[in-house]
Design a protein around this motif. Sequence first.
Motif, PDB file in Angstrom:
ATOM      1  N   VAL A 102      51.119   5.527 110.370  1.00 29.83           N
ATOM      2  CA  VAL A 102      52.033   6.270 109.439  1.00 29.83           C
ATOM      3  C   VAL A 102      51.287   7.621 109.411  1.00 29.83           C
ATOM      4  O   VAL A 102      52.201   8.576 108.979  1.00 29.83           O
ATOM      5  N   GLY A 103      49.959   7.778 109.641  1.00 27.05           N
ATOM      6  CA  GLY A 103      49.338   9.301 109.642  1.00 27.05           C
ATOM      7  C   GLY A 103      48.523   9.399 108.234  1.00 27.05           C
ATOM      8  O   GLY A 103      49.097   9.169 107.261  1.00 27.05           O
ATOM      9  N   ALA A 104      47.372   9.716 108.420  1.00 25.01           N
ATOM     10  CA  ALA A 104      46.481  10.031 107.237  1.00 25.01           C
ATOM     11  C   ALA A 104      47.159  11.139 106.391  1.00 25.01           C
ATOM     12  O   ALA A 104      46.761  11.165 105.241  1.00 25.01           O
ATOM     13  N   ASN A 105      47.672  12.214 106.996  1.00 22.33           N
ATOM     14  CA  ASN A 105      48.236  13.197 106.241  1.00 22.33           C
ATOM     15  C   ASN A 105      49.431  12.757 105.301  1.00 22.33           C
ATOM     16  O   ASN A 105      49.544  13.148 104.127  1.00 22.33           O
ATOM     17  N   ALA A 106      49.953  11.638 105.946  1.00 23.82           N
ATOM     18  CA  ALA A 106      51.127  11.282 104.908  1.00 23.82           C
ATOM     19  C   ALA A 106      50.540  10.482 103.770  1.00 23.82           C
ATOM     20  O   ALA A 106      51.042  10.693 102.515  1.00 23.82           O
ATOM     21  N   VAL A 107      49.584   9.636 104.077  1.00 20.93           N
ATOM     22  CA  VAL A 107      49.092   8.825 102.990  1.00 20.93           C
ATOM     23  C   VAL A 107      48.256   9.605 102.051  1.00 20.93           C
ATOM     24  O   VAL A 107      48.441   9.262 101.019  1.00 20.93           O
ATOM     25  N   LEU A 108      47.639  10.462 102.522  1.00 23.51           N
ATOM     26  CA  LEU A 108      46.831  11.441 101.441  1.00 23.51           C
ATOM     27  C   LEU A 108      47.765  12.316 100.485  1.00 23.51           C
ATOM     28  O   LEU A 108      47.367  12.233  99.548  1.00 23.51           O
ATOM     29  N   ALA A 109      48.895  12.610 101.221  1.00 26.65           N
ATOM     30  CA  ALA A 109      49.653  13.356 100.411  1.00 26.65           C
ATOM     31  C   ALA A 109      50.285  12.684  98.997  1.00 26.65           C
ATOM     32  O   ALA A 109      50.019  13.039  98.043  1.00 26.65           O
ATOM     33  N   ASN A 331      20.352  12.815 104.897  1.00 25.95           N
ATOM     34  CA  ASN A 331      19.877  12.271 103.432  1.00 25.95           C
ATOM     35  C   ASN A 331      21.046  13.179 102.525  1.00 25.95           C
ATOM     36  O   ASN A 331      21.076  13.219 101.250  1.00 25.95           O
ATOM     37  N   SER A 332      22.303  13.532 103.179  1.00 27.06           N
ATOM     38  CA  SER A 332      23.339  14.085 102.522  1.00 27.06           C
ATOM     39  C   SER A 332      24.688  13.608 103.213  1.00 27.06           C
ATOM     40  O   SER A 332      24.417  13.736 104.480  1.00 27.06           O
ATOM     41  N   VAL A 333      25.798  13.960 102.362  1.00 28.05           N
ATOM     42  CA  VAL A 333      27.039  13.632 103.163  1.00 28.05           C
ATOM     43  C   VAL A 333      27.978  14.444 102.908  1.00 28.05           C
ATOM     44  O   VAL A 333      28.148  14.782 101.667  1.00 28.05           O
ATOM     45  N   LEU A 334      28.979  15.096 103.619  1.00 32.62           N
ATOM     46  CA  LEU A 334      29.925  15.704 103.488  1.00 32.62           C
ATOM     47  C   LEU A 334      31.105  15.062 103.245  1.00 32.62           C
ATOM     48  O   LEU A 334      31.488  14.086 103.934  1.00 32.62           O
ATOM     49  N   VAL A 335      31.923  15.429 102.152  1.00 36.24           N
ATOM     50  CA  VAL A 335      32.802  14.659 101.709  1.00 36.24           C
ATOM     51  C   VAL A 335      34.281  15.451 102.092  1.00 36.24           C
ATOM     52  O   VAL A 335      34.634  16.570 101.363  1.00 36.24           O
ATOM     53  N   LYS A 336      34.928  15.004 103.011  1.00 41.54           N
ATOM     54  CA  LYS A 336      36.371  15.677 103.145  1.00 41.54           C
ATOM     55  C   LYS A 336      37.571  14.552 102.960  1.00 41.54           C
ATOM     56  O   LYS A 336      37.631  13.766 103.747  1.00 41.54           O
ATOM     57  N   VAL A 337      38.279  14.788 102.156  1.00 44.69           N
ATOM     58  CA  VAL A 337      39.190  13.722 101.608  1.00 44.69           C
ATOM     59  C   VAL A 337      40.195  13.147 102.760  1.00 44.69           C
ATOM     60  O   VAL A 337      40.554  12.016 103.001  1.00 44.69           O
ATOM     61  N   ASN A 338      40.601  14.366 103.615  1.00 43.97           N
ATOM     62  CA  ASN A 338      41.460  14.034 104.718  1.00 43.97           C
ATOM     63  C   ASN A 338      40.724  13.126 105.825  1.00 43.97           C
ATOM     64  O   ASN A 338      41.648  12.674 106.683  1.00 43.97           O
ATOM     65  N   GLN A 339      39.581  13.220 105.749  1.00 43.46           N
ATOM     66  CA  GLN A 339      38.769  12.538 106.801  1.00 43.46           C
ATOM     67  C   GLN A 339      38.968  10.858 106.664  1.00 43.46           C
ATOM     68  O   GLN A 339      38.979  10.226 107.335  1.00 43.46           O
ATOM     69  N   ASN A 340      39.132  10.552 105.330  1.00 45.78           N
ATOM     70  CA  ASN A 340      39.419   9.420 104.879  1.00 45.78           C
ATOM     71  C   ASN A 340      40.823   8.814 104.587  1.00 45.78           C
ATOM     72  O   ASN A 340      41.166   7.802 105.168  1.00 45.78           O
ATOM     73  N   GLY A 341      41.659   9.667 104.183  1.00 49.57           N
ATOM     74  CA  GLY A 341      42.805   9.422 103.994  1.00 49.57           C
ATOM     75  C   GLY A 341      43.534   9.002 102.550  1.00 49.57           C
ATOM     76  O   GLY A 341      44.506   9.022 102.091  1.00 49.57           O
ATOM     77  N   LEU A 342      42.235   8.526 101.776  1.00 46.33           N
ATOM     78  CA  LEU A 342      42.686   8.061 100.282  1.00 46.33           C
ATOM     79  C   LEU A 342      41.714   8.652  99.315  1.00 46.33           C
ATOM     80  O   LEU A 342      40.357   8.746  99.666  1.00 46.33           O
ATOM     81  N   VAL A 343      42.020   9.142  98.091  1.00 48.08           N
ATOM     82  CA  VAL A 343      41.283   9.541  96.973  1.00 48.08           C
ATOM     83  C   VAL A 343      40.445   8.549  96.805  1.00 48.08           C
ATOM     84  O   VAL A 343      39.210   8.756  96.618  1.00 48.08           O
ATOM     85  N   SER A 344      40.728   7.179  96.699  1.00 45.08           N
ATOM     86  CA  SER A 344      39.695   6.133  96.289  1.00 45.08           C
ATOM     87  C   SER A 344      38.962   5.917  97.288  1.00 45.08           C
ATOM     88  O   SER A 344      37.743   5.351  97.198  1.00 45.08           O
ATOM     89  N   GLY A 345      39.035   5.874  98.741  1.00 43.33           N
ATOM     90  CA  GLY A 345      38.391   5.789  99.790  1.00 43.33           C
ATOM     91  C   GLY A 345      37.239   6.842  99.593  1.00 43.33           C
ATOM     92  O   GLY A 345      35.982   6.519 100.009  1.00 43.33           O
ATOM     93  N   ALA A 346      37.506   7.979  99.299  1.00 44.64           N
ATOM     94  CA  ALA A 346      36.513   9.364  99.406  1.00 44.64           C
ATOM     95  C   ALA A 346      35.724   9.025  98.132  1.00 44.64           C
ATOM     96  O   ALA A 346      34.556   9.106  98.190  1.00 44.64           O
ATOM     97  N   THR A 347      36.102   8.510  96.915  1.00 44.25           N
ATOM     98  CA  THR A 347      35.306   8.083  95.761  1.00 44.25           C
ATOM     99  C   THR A 347      34.408   6.950  96.041  1.00 44.25           C
ATOM    100  O   THR A 347      33.212   7.152  95.710  1.00 44.25           O
ATOM    101  N   ASP A 348      34.812   6.186  97.167  1.00 45.56           N
ATOM    102  CA  ASP A 348      33.782   5.050  97.327  1.00 45.56           C
ATOM    103  C   ASP A 348      32.819   5.513  98.127  1.00 45.56           C
ATOM    104  O   ASP A 348      31.528   5.104  98.208  1.00 45.56           O
ATOM    105  N   VAL A 349      32.843   6.766  98.766  1.00 49.71           N
ATOM    106  CA  VAL A 349      31.856   7.237  99.784  1.00 49.71           C
ATOM    107  C   VAL A 349      30.853   7.954  98.851  1.00 49.71           C
ATOM    108  O   VAL A 349      29.735   7.866  99.113  1.00 49.71           O
ATOM    109  N   ILE A 350      31.408   8.571  97.859  1.00 50.33           N
ATOM    110  CA  ILE A 350      30.784   9.234  96.949  1.00 50.33           C
ATOM    111  C   ILE A 350      29.591   8.186  96.184  1.00 50.33           C
ATOM    112  O   ILE A 350      28.409   8.487  95.898  1.00 50.33           O
ATOM    113  N   ALA A 351      30.215   7.202  95.709  1.00 49.85           N
ATOM    114  CA  ALA A 351      29.335   6.189  94.882  1.00 49.85           C
ATOM    115  C   ALA A 351      28.532   5.700  95.848  1.00 49.85           C
ATOM    116  O   ALA A 351      27.272   5.303  95.525  1.00 49.85           O
ATOM    117  N   LEU A 352      28.830   5.349  97.261  1.00 53.82           N
ATOM    118  CA  LEU A 352      27.817   4.601  97.980  1.00 53.82           C
ATOM    119  C   LEU A 352      26.733   5.761  98.179  1.00 53.82           C
ATOM    120  O   LEU A 352      25.463   5.190  98.472  1.00 53.82           O
TER     121      LEU A 352
END
Length: 428
Positions: A102-109, A331-352
């Motif tokens: 489907v494309g992560a760019n489609a899903v993230l939009a 000891n730190s993570v860069l968070v780019k939402v389009n690397q994940n494809g979902l807002v909720s997925g990036a939120t999970d990375v922040i929480a982890l």
Amino acid sequence: MTAVEKIQAWEALDSRGRPTVAARVVLDDGSEGVATVPSGASAGSHEAHELRDGGSRYAGRGVRTAVANITAVLAPRVVGLEPAEVDAALAAADSSASFTTVGANAVLAVSLAVHRAAAAAHGRSLARYLAGDDGPLLLPMPMVNILSGGAHAGGALDIQDFLAIPVGAASFAEAIEWSGAVRDTATRIALARGYGQAVLVADEGGLGLPLETNHAALELLIDAIEAAGYTPGAQVAIAIDVAATQFLRDGRYRFAREDRDLTSEQLVAEVGDWCDRFPIVSVEDVLAEDDWDGWRYATEVLGPRVELVGDDLFVTSPRLLGRGIGDGVANSVLVKVNQNGLVSGATDVIALARSAGYRTVVSARSGETEDSWLSDLSVGWRAGQIKVGSTHRSERTAKWNRLLELEACEDTVFAGPWPDGRPVKETA
């Protein structure tokens, strides 16, 4: 209770003039959200798949297929759902790895537009909606691009980014003021030294200067900080994005500008020497994305001294970040939402990351748009740091302006000043 009523999508343009995906979501109460997605030049090979058309249009970079997938594949699965149910439905719409079909760019939009619509339905900003409470919102410390190299500036420097962090600023507005002064002073210094390229800008608004060495870039940045009237380290510190994946050649790291090849250990030692000589507090992608053994060594050597950020290493993936946490890497993570494809997925990375004591830096991409949702995400997630680019180019200033708006109009606190120039470990 609201539900998605309509989804529209179209092909838009990013800051490099390349196509990207935009979407509009309307809820049945009339609330709506619109979002356009970014694209990276130095993309990690493990990040979610950005679907491009191929062929002759835009040199193969068209996204009409991704746009059509929103209409034909995603919308039928999402219309009628409550906003909170949408991301799970989007994830289920593509059984391939990393949204290859489907494309992560489609899903993230769609994911972003739905979150914006839901915030509108609640009568809140996206930042406040994501924060989920009425307490003060945390404004992030900006990391501002001053000098660019690598994929962002045609290889003018081997190291991709040299950034200023206004660690002594007492407000976000003051932080941007200081950063802008350093950027403009760096331009004047470069022009005075005969670098006419200083009138141009790189992909993220920094200066793309063909300096002889990476060390020379650090010296110029220190000169700019001091000439702008600030104390290096105490008021304005330095971050570097090595982006080492971009210059790994046959198992060795190639400094093309200096005609040198380095092993993992030698590159770590070189960066360590820079940290001894300059007030560097953050180092991103010091080694390549699959150099896990090297990263373990780098974490032992550099981790106690600086914020060691994984970008290509983790690509905003809970699985890869989990591996890093388990192996004691970075000891730190860069968070780019389009690397994940979902807002909720990036939120999970922040929480982890937060649960493991890792710091978080929310980041834009080199191919951006004038959309400002990234600023709201960084605030709503209480990330503590944000990396957008420089203080030049409107797709960059749009993000800074949104944060300035939030500081003026919402109940907020600022993530600085940092004691001893170092970020606080606890971001919650």
